[in-house]
Design an enzyme around this catalytic site. Structure first.
Site, PDB file in Angstrom:
ATOM      1  N   GLU A   1      33.526  40.732  36.330  1.00 51.03           N
ATOM      2  CA  GLU A   1      34.330  40.384  35.221  1.00 51.03           C
ATOM      3  C   GLU A   1      32.901  39.829  33.999  1.00 51.03           C
ATOM      4  O   GLU A   1      33.612  39.731  32.925  1.00 51.03           O
ATOM      5  CB  GLU A   1      34.927  38.914  35.542  1.00 51.03           C
TER       6      GLU A   1
ATOM      7  N   ARG B   1      42.269  39.143  32.678  1.00 57.81           N
ATOM      8  CA  ARG B   1      40.525  39.792  31.942  1.00 57.81           C
ATOM      9  C   ARG B   1      40.295  40.537  30.623  1.00 57.81           C
ATOM     10  O   ARG B   1      39.228  40.743  31.030  1.00 57.81           O
ATOM     11  CB  ARG B   1      39.629  39.026  33.182  1.00 57.81           C
TER      12      ARG B   1
ATOM     13  N   SER C   1      33.515  32.958  38.319  1.00 56.97           N
ATOM     14  CA  SER C   1      34.110  34.240  39.764  1.00 56.97           C
ATOM     15  C   SER C   1      33.534  34.923  38.832  1.00 56.97           C
ATOM     16  O   SER C   1      33.322  35.822  38.028  1.00 56.97           O
ATOM     17  CB  SER C   1      35.336  34.099  39.411  1.00 56.97           C
TER      18      SER C   1
END
Length: 342
Positions: A338, A168, A242
Site C-alpha cells: 500500500e 486504494r 496495513s
C-alpha cells in the site's frame, strides 16, 4: 510565505521513523505557499514529494528534491445537494489530522466518516490513497478537492469523477502523481445518515457491546477499539498500518483457492469479484510475529510490518519482497504494498 530549508531531516515526518533527508523542504501552512515553494528558483527542475503525516510512505533513501510538508489547517461546514440528496459539506485543510477530523465531525453531529476512525495521516493524503476501512472508503463520502495544478500553474477543483478512485488508488497515484498538490478536501456527509455495519468484524464488536441500533459515536468507538487491539501505535512502534493491499480476484480464482484452502477468507464485491484477506494468507505462510533484525511482522496483525528502531527501509523492503514471493508461491496470488516507496 514558504521558505526552503536545505538538507532537511525527514525522520520525524514518516511513521516508520526511517532516517532520510531532503535537499530542500518547505512548510506549507497556506495554499499560496504551494505555488511559492514550487516557483522558488532553487526548486526549479527538482522532483517534488508531498508529505502529510508520512503514514503511507517508505523512505529507502535521501530525497534529492523538494519536499512539501503539508500543514494547511482549517475546517468549514456547510450544506449542499449532491446527486439529488441533501448533504453536510465539510471542507478541511490538507494538513488537518485525519482522525482529528473524524472525531470532530462525529462529536458535532455530522455522521458519515466514523468507520474511518483512527487511520493515521492527514486529510490531504486521504483521497490519494482512497483510504478505507470497515466497509467505507473516501470515495463514498467525497465531494471535491482543491489542488494546485503544476502543469497549468494554477489552482483547480476536481470532483469524484476527475479523481478516478479505485481500491486504494486514485488519479493521484497514476497520471496525476506529479501534477497535483492537494490543498483542501470537501466531504459530503449524508443528512439522512444510516449506519454502515455490514463489515463482519465491526458487527461482532457492536454485538459484543450489546448495541443493536448504533449511533455514529457507537461505530466510532467500536472502530477505535478494534484498531487499537490490532494495530501498533506509530508513536511507539514504527509502522504504516496495513502494508499490503487485499488482492482482488475473479470468482473462478477464488473458487479454485477455496477448494485447496477451505479456511480462505474473502469478501464478495459488487462487481462479482472477491477481495481476499492478505493478512490471512501471510499468516498461513508463517510470517505473523516474525522478526528480522529491527524490522518484522506485527504479532497481532500479519498485514502490518514494523520497525522497532535502528533498522533501515532496505531491510523492511527485503522482508516485504520475501512475504510477497512466499504468498505467491503458495497461493498463486500477488499481494502489493500500500505505501509509496521512495
Amino acid at each position: 510565505m514558504a521558505l526552503l530549508d536545505p538538507h532537511y531531516p525527514l525522520g520525524r515526518h514518516n511513521t516508520f521513523r526511517f532516517e532520510a533527508a531532503a535537499r530542500y523542504a518547505a512548510h506549507v501552512r497556506a495554499a499560496q505557499d504551494i505555488a511559492e515553494a514550487l516557483t522558488d528558483p532553487r526548486a526549479r527542475g527538482l522532483p517534488v514529494l508531498v508529505l502529510g503525516g508520512g503514514s503511507n510512505i517508505v523512505l529507502t533513501r535521501d530525497f534529492d528534491g523538494l519536499v512539501l510538508l503539508m500543514e494547511i489547517p482549517g475546517v468549514q461546514v456547510g450544506r449542499a445537494t449532491l446527486d439529488g440528496r441533501a448533504v453536510h459539506t465539510v471542507t478541511a485543510g490538507a494538513g488537518e489530522s485525519w482522525h482529528g477530523l473524524v472525531a470532530r465531525t462525529v462529536a458535532d453531529g455530522l455522521p458519515g466518516l466514523e468507520n474511518l476512525a483512527l487511520i493515521p495521516g492527514t486529510v490531504g493524503a486521504a483521497p490519494i490513497q482512497n483510504i478505507g476501512a470497515y466497509g467505507v472508503e473516501i470515495k463514498d463520502r467525497f465531494h471535491s478537492l482543491r489542488a494546485y495544478d503544476r502543469h497549468a500553474g494554477e489552482f483547480v477543483t476536481l470532483d469524484a469523477a476527475d479523481c478516478a478512485f479505485g481500491y486504494r488508488d486514485s488519479l493521484f497515484k497514476r497520471a496525476g502523481a506529479d501534477r497535483y498538490v492537494i490543498a483542501e478536501v470537501t466531504f459530503a456527509l449524508p443528512v439522512d445518515w444510516q449506519p454502515d455495519t455490514h463489515y463482519a468484524e465491526l458487527a461482532r464488536e457492536l454485538a459484543a457491546r450489546d448495541i443493536a441500533a448504533p449511533a455514529a459515536q457507537d461505530i466510532f468507538d467500536a472502530v477505535v477499539a478494534i484498531r487499537r487491539r490490532k494495530l501498533p501505535d506509530p508513536a511507539e512502534i514504527g509502522n504504516a498500518g496495513s502494508f499490503f493491499k487485499n488482492p482482488i480476484v475473479d470468482t473462478a480464482t477464488r473458487d479454485a483457492l477455496l477448494a485447496r484452502f477451505p479456511g480462505l477468507v474473502g469478501y464478495a464485491q459488487p462487481d462479482g469479484s472477491y477481495k481476499l484477506a492478505a493478512g490471512w494468507m501471510i499468516d498461513q505462510c508463517g510470517f505473523k510475529g516474525r522478526q528480522s533484525g529491527a524490522v518484522g511482522v506485527y504479532d497481532k496483525q500479519a498485514l502490518v510490518l514494523v520497525h522497532r528502531g535502528g533498522g533501515s527501509a532496505v531491510q523492511l523492503m527485503t522482508l516485504a519482497r520475501e512475504i510477497q514471493d512466499t504468498v505467491h508461491a503458495r497461493f498463486g496470488v500477488r499481494i502489493e504494498p500500500e505505501p509509496v516507496v521512495i
